[in-house]
Design a protein around this motif. Structure first.
Motif, mmCIF file in Angstrom:
data_model
loop_
_atom_site.group_PDB
_atom_site.id
_atom_site.type_symbol
_atom_site.label_atom_id
_atom_site.label_comp_id
_atom_site.label_asym_id
_atom_site.label_seq_id
_atom_site.Cartn_x
_atom_site.Cartn_y
_atom_site.Cartn_z
ATOM 1 N N ALA A 39 -1.971 11.353 5.034
ATOM 2 C CA ALA A 39 -1.598 11.454 3.523
ATOM 3 C C ALA A 39 -2.009 10.018 2.919
ATOM 4 C CB ALA A 39 -0.236 11.845 3.489
ATOM 5 N N GLN A 40 -1.792 8.954 3.671
ATOM 6 C CA GLN A 40 -1.599 7.504 2.986
ATOM 7 C C GLN A 40 -3.382 7.329 3.144
ATOM 8 O OE1 GLN A 40 0.379 5.595 1.786
ATOM 9 N NE2 GLN A 40 2.184 6.750 2.435
ATOM 10 N N ALA A 41 -4.147 8.083 3.914
ATOM 11 C CA ALA A 41 -5.535 7.833 3.833
ATOM 12 C C ALA A 41 -6.067 8.374 2.464
ATOM 13 C CB ALA A 41 -6.067 8.290 5.073
ATOM 14 N N LYS A 42 -5.564 9.500 2.146
ATOM 15 C CA LYS A 42 -6.222 10.012 0.932
ATOM 16 C C LYS A 42 -5.704 9.331 -0.313
ATOM 17 C CE LYS A 42 -5.755 14.570 -1.810
ATOM 18 N NZ LYS A 42 -5.320 15.848 -1.661
ATOM 19 N N ALA A 43 -4.182 8.851 -0.443
ATOM 20 C CA ALA A 43 -3.740 8.002 -1.327
ATOM 21 C C ALA A 43 -4.483 6.765 -1.633
ATOM 22 C CB ALA A 43 -2.463 7.686 -1.052
ATOM 23 N N SER A 44 -4.891 6.011 -0.433
ATOM 24 C CA SER A 44 -5.621 4.783 -0.371
ATOM 25 C C SER A 44 -7.093 5.132 -0.981
ATOM 26 C CB SER A 44 -5.563 4.176 1.004
ATOM 27 O OG SER A 44 -6.473 2.788 0.757
ATOM 28 N N HIS A 45 -7.741 6.036 -0.333
ATOM 29 C CA HIS A 45 -9.005 6.418 -1.143
ATOM 30 C C HIS A 45 -9.256 6.639 -2.503
ATOM 31 C CE1 HIS A 45 -12.980 8.166 -0.541
ATOM 32 N NE2 HIS A 45 -12.587 9.164 -1.474
ATOM 33 N N THR A 46 -8.006 7.428 -3.049
ATOM 34 C CA THR A 46 -8.161 7.574 -4.184
ATOM 35 C C THR A 46 -8.014 6.337 -5.263
ATOM 36 O OG1 THR A 46 -7.007 9.783 -4.042
ATOM 37 C CG2 THR A 46 -6.574 8.671 -6.076
ATOM 38 N N GLY A 57 -3.842 2.975 12.228
ATOM 39 C CA GLY A 57 -5.260 2.664 12.744
ATOM 40 C C GLY A 57 -5.804 1.203 12.396
ATOM 41 N N HIS A 58 -7.065 1.030 11.856
ATOM 42 C CA HIS A 58 -7.719 0.086 11.512
ATOM 43 C C HIS A 58 -7.478 -0.827 10.455
ATOM 44 C CE1 HIS A 58 -10.904 -3.106 12.709
ATOM 45 N NE2 HIS A 58 -11.729 -2.595 11.608
ATOM 46 N N ALA A 59 -6.848 0.125 9.532
ATOM 47 C CA ALA A 59 -6.470 -0.504 8.188
ATOM 48 C C ALA A 59 -5.006 -0.656 7.987
ATOM 49 C CB ALA A 59 -7.254 0.134 6.926
ATOM 50 N N PRO A 60 -4.133 -1.513 8.801
ATOM 51 C CA PRO A 60 -2.677 -1.117 8.574
ATOM 52 C C PRO A 60 -2.106 -1.319 7.096
ATOM 53 C CG PRO A 60 -3.235 -2.652 10.067
ATOM 54 C CD PRO A 60 -4.340 -1.946 9.772
ATOM 55 N N GLN A 61 -2.831 -2.521 6.274
ATOM 56 C CA GLN A 61 -2.532 -2.816 5.047
ATOM 57 C C GLN A 61 -2.739 -1.347 3.932
ATOM 58 O OE1 GLN A 61 -5.112 -3.626 6.625
ATOM 59 N NE2 GLN A 61 -6.925 -4.337 5.145
ATOM 60 N N HIS A 62 -3.684 -0.791 4.364
ATOM 61 C CA HIS A 62 -4.010 0.276 3.318
ATOM 62 C C HIS A 62 -2.997 1.453 3.595
ATOM 63 C CE1 HIS A 62 -8.454 -0.871 2.429
ATOM 64 N NE2 HIS A 62 -7.488 -2.055 2.220
ATOM 65 N N GLN A 63 -2.599 1.452 4.879
ATOM 66 C CA GLN A 63 -1.576 2.695 5.102
ATOM 67 C C GLN A 63 -0.151 2.281 4.834
ATOM 68 O OE1 GLN A 63 -2.063 4.662 8.937
ATOM 69 N NE2 GLN A 63 0.031 5.140 9.095
ATOM 70 N N HIS A 64 0.046 0.954 4.860
ATOM 71 C CA HIS A 64 1.231 0.400 4.498
ATOM 72 C C HIS A 64 1.385 -0.730 3.629
ATOM 73 C CE1 HIS A 64 2.642 2.883 8.052
ATOM 74 N NE2 HIS A 64 2.061 2.049 8.698
ATOM 75 N N PRO A 65 0.773 -0.496 2.436
ATOM 76 C CA PRO A 65 0.455 -1.689 1.566
ATOM 77 C C PRO A 65 1.495 -2.360 1.123
ATOM 78 C CG PRO A 65 0.116 0.530 0.292
ATOM 79 C CD PRO A 65 0.427 0.870 1.720
ATOM 80 N N VAL A 66 2.604 -1.885 0.601
ATOM 81 C CA VAL A 66 3.707 -2.384 0.128
ATOM 82 C C VAL A 66 4.639 -3.105 1.484
ATOM 83 C CG1 VAL A 66 6.106 -1.976 -0.694
ATOM 84 C CG2 VAL A 66 4.176 -0.949 -1.620
ATOM 85 N N LEU A 67 4.741 -2.337 2.534
ATOM 86 C CA LEU A 67 5.566 -3.083 3.470
ATOM 87 C C LEU A 67 4.961 -4.248 4.044
ATOM 88 C CD1 LEU A 67 7.893 -3.082 5.553
ATOM 89 C CD2 LEU A 67 6.628 -1.286 7.063
ATOM 90 N N ILE A 68 3.572 -4.102 4.208
ATOM 91 C CA ILE A 68 2.779 -5.405 4.803
ATOM 92 C C ILE A 68 2.848 -6.528 3.668
ATOM 93 C CG2 ILE A 68 0.502 -6.073 5.546
ATOM 94 C CD1 ILE A 68 0.426 -3.624 7.107
ATOM 95 N N SER A 69 2.635 -6.119 2.609
ATOM 96 C CA SER A 69 2.656 -7.205 1.676
ATOM 97 C C SER A 69 4.092 -8.002 1.465
ATOM 98 C CB SER A 69 2.412 -6.699 0.081
ATOM 99 O OG SER A 69 3.125 -5.995 -0.232
ATOM 100 N N ASN A 70 5.123 -7.083 2.111
ATOM 101 C CA ASN A 70 6.645 -7.729 1.927
ATOM 102 C C ASN A 70 6.466 -8.721 3.438
ATOM 103 O OD1 ASN A 70 7.266 -6.703 -0.322
ATOM 104 N ND2 ASN A 70 8.428 -4.994 0.792
ATOM 105 N N TYR A 71 6.165 -8.039 4.375
ATOM 106 C CA TYR A 71 5.794 -8.912 5.620
ATOM 107 C C TYR A 71 5.249 -10.248 5.518
ATOM 108 C CZ TYR A 71 7.800 -5.143 8.697
ATOM 109 O OH TYR A 71 8.588 -4.335 9.242
ATOM 110 N N ILE A 72 4.210 -10.282 4.702
ATOM 111 C CA ILE A 72 3.314 -11.323 4.566
ATOM 112 C C ILE A 72 4.118 -12.355 3.706
ATOM 113 C CG2 ILE A 72 1.288 -12.265 3.152
ATOM 114 C CD1 ILE A 72 -0.340 -9.657 4.169
ATOM 115 N N HIS A 73 4.729 -12.025 2.712
ATOM 116 C CA HIS A 73 5.555 -12.830 1.867
ATOM 117 C C HIS A 73 6.708 -13.493 2.815
ATOM 118 C CE1 HIS A 73 7.578 -14.750 -1.423
ATOM 119 N NE2 HIS A 73 8.627 -14.022 -1.448
ATOM 120 N N SER A 74 7.242 -12.556 3.522
ATOM 121 C CA SER A 74 8.263 -13.290 4.480
ATOM 122 C C SER A 74 7.787 -14.271 5.396
ATOM 123 C CB SER A 74 9.047 -11.990 5.517
ATOM 124 O OG SER A 74 9.664 -11.079 4.392
#
Length: 306
Positions: free
Chosen positions: A194-201, A283-300
């Motif tokens: 589902a996240q793959a489809k959302a990111s692709h869109t 998989g190989h693109a965690p930042q596309h599967q979890h874009p909000v969560l990973i951006s938050n981790y990066i900021h922290s």
């Protein structure tokens, strides 16, 4: 206060607010960001810039272009940082020739940073770009405040090789959503699909994205040669990375069929200032599967480590 003076105060306040909003890039999203150009080593190089704050330069994956970053991930980063994406020489919107060794790819990043007047910056590398980022932080440690490595391998020989299931789809001239589920996500997980489809869109909301993605063996060859040199590690980068003092954040998925996150396990405990995040059913693109969560981790990470 006289009416004329009052009107002048209102006007200057409005102009000041408008200028401040423009400086913050509040109205510019990744999906709408214009392509800019700068000359690097005689080549016309394409890049985009959004956001406001400390600069993060993003080094892209094999076959990646300005268009293939998930815009939601970029927008979330741009809420607190100046986010700069760039096409390597000879890729997509850029002129020139893609370097076929990591030292030259790292030098390109250095020359590009000079061209956009980024003196000190965070460097984020995904996949092949993660190899570039590691090389850069070792060759130019004085310029990188932090390194963020997503879906990538450490230097040298790694236990888990790139898998055939990845190769079967990675080099098709055009990858569809079904390919992307295998290449970048976890096809066995309904949530990941589902996240793959959302990111692709989100990515393909721009026009002609596929038209600029490298698609020929001649275009692939420099990527392969540079990556093989990184794996052979004649320069001893693996040992040097373990001693690096630059704060490093490694983000991996547990189902990465290209650059297995498990390859970091022998090294991560030897590193001097590193953090490691390992996502399940990713998989190989965690930042596309979890874009909000990973951006938050990066900021922290960037806020807490100096």
């Amino acid at each position: 206060m006289k009416p004329a003076a009052f009107l002048w105060l209102l006007l200057t306040s409005a102009l000041s607010w408008t200028s401040h909003a423009a400086d913050r890039g509040a109205a510019i999203s990744a999906a709408a960001a214009a392509t800019r150009y700068v000359t690097v080593a005689g080549d016309k190089i394409a890049y985009r810039r959004i956001g406001h704050g400390p600069t993060i330069i993003l080094a892209n994956r094999l076959r990646g272009t300005l268009d293939t970053w998930d815009p939601l991930f970029l927008d979330r980063l741009a809420a607190q940082y100046t986010v700069v994406t760039v096409d390597y020489p000879g890729i997509a919107y850029s002129e020139g020739k893609l370097p076929d060794n990591m030292a030259d790819a790292a030098k390109f990043i250095d020359d590009f940073a000079n061209a956009i007047k980024a003196e000190r910056f965070v460097l984020l590398g995904w996949s092949w770009g993660g190899l570039v980022a590691q090389t850069y932080l070792l060759d130019h440690p004085q310029r990188v405040t932090h390194a963020i490595l997503i879906g990538t391998n450490p230097p040298g020989q790694n236990e888990i090789p790139l898998q055939q299931v990845f190769l079967d789809r990675a080099f098709k001239p055009v990858n569809d959503l079904a390919d992307e589920e295998v290449l970048f996500f976890e096809p066995a997980s309904e949530a990941s699909r589902a996240q793959a489809k959302a990111s692709h869109t989100r990515i393909y909301a721009r026009s002609d994205v596929a038209a600029r993605i490298p698609s020929t063996p001649e275009e692939f060859a420099p990527y392969f040669k540079a990556a093989e040199g990184f794996r052979q590690d004649a320069e001893g980068r693996r040992d040097r990375l373990a001693q690096a003092r630059t704060p490093i954040l490694v983000i991996s998925g547990d189902h990465d069929t290209s650059t297995a996150g498990q390859n970091w396990f022998p090294l991560i405990g030897k590193m001097q200032d590193a953090q490691y995040i390992f996502f399940s059913k990713t998989g190989h693109a965690p930042q596309h599967q979890h874009p909000v969560l990973i951006s938050n981790y990066i900021h922290s990470f960037l806020s807490a480590s100096h």
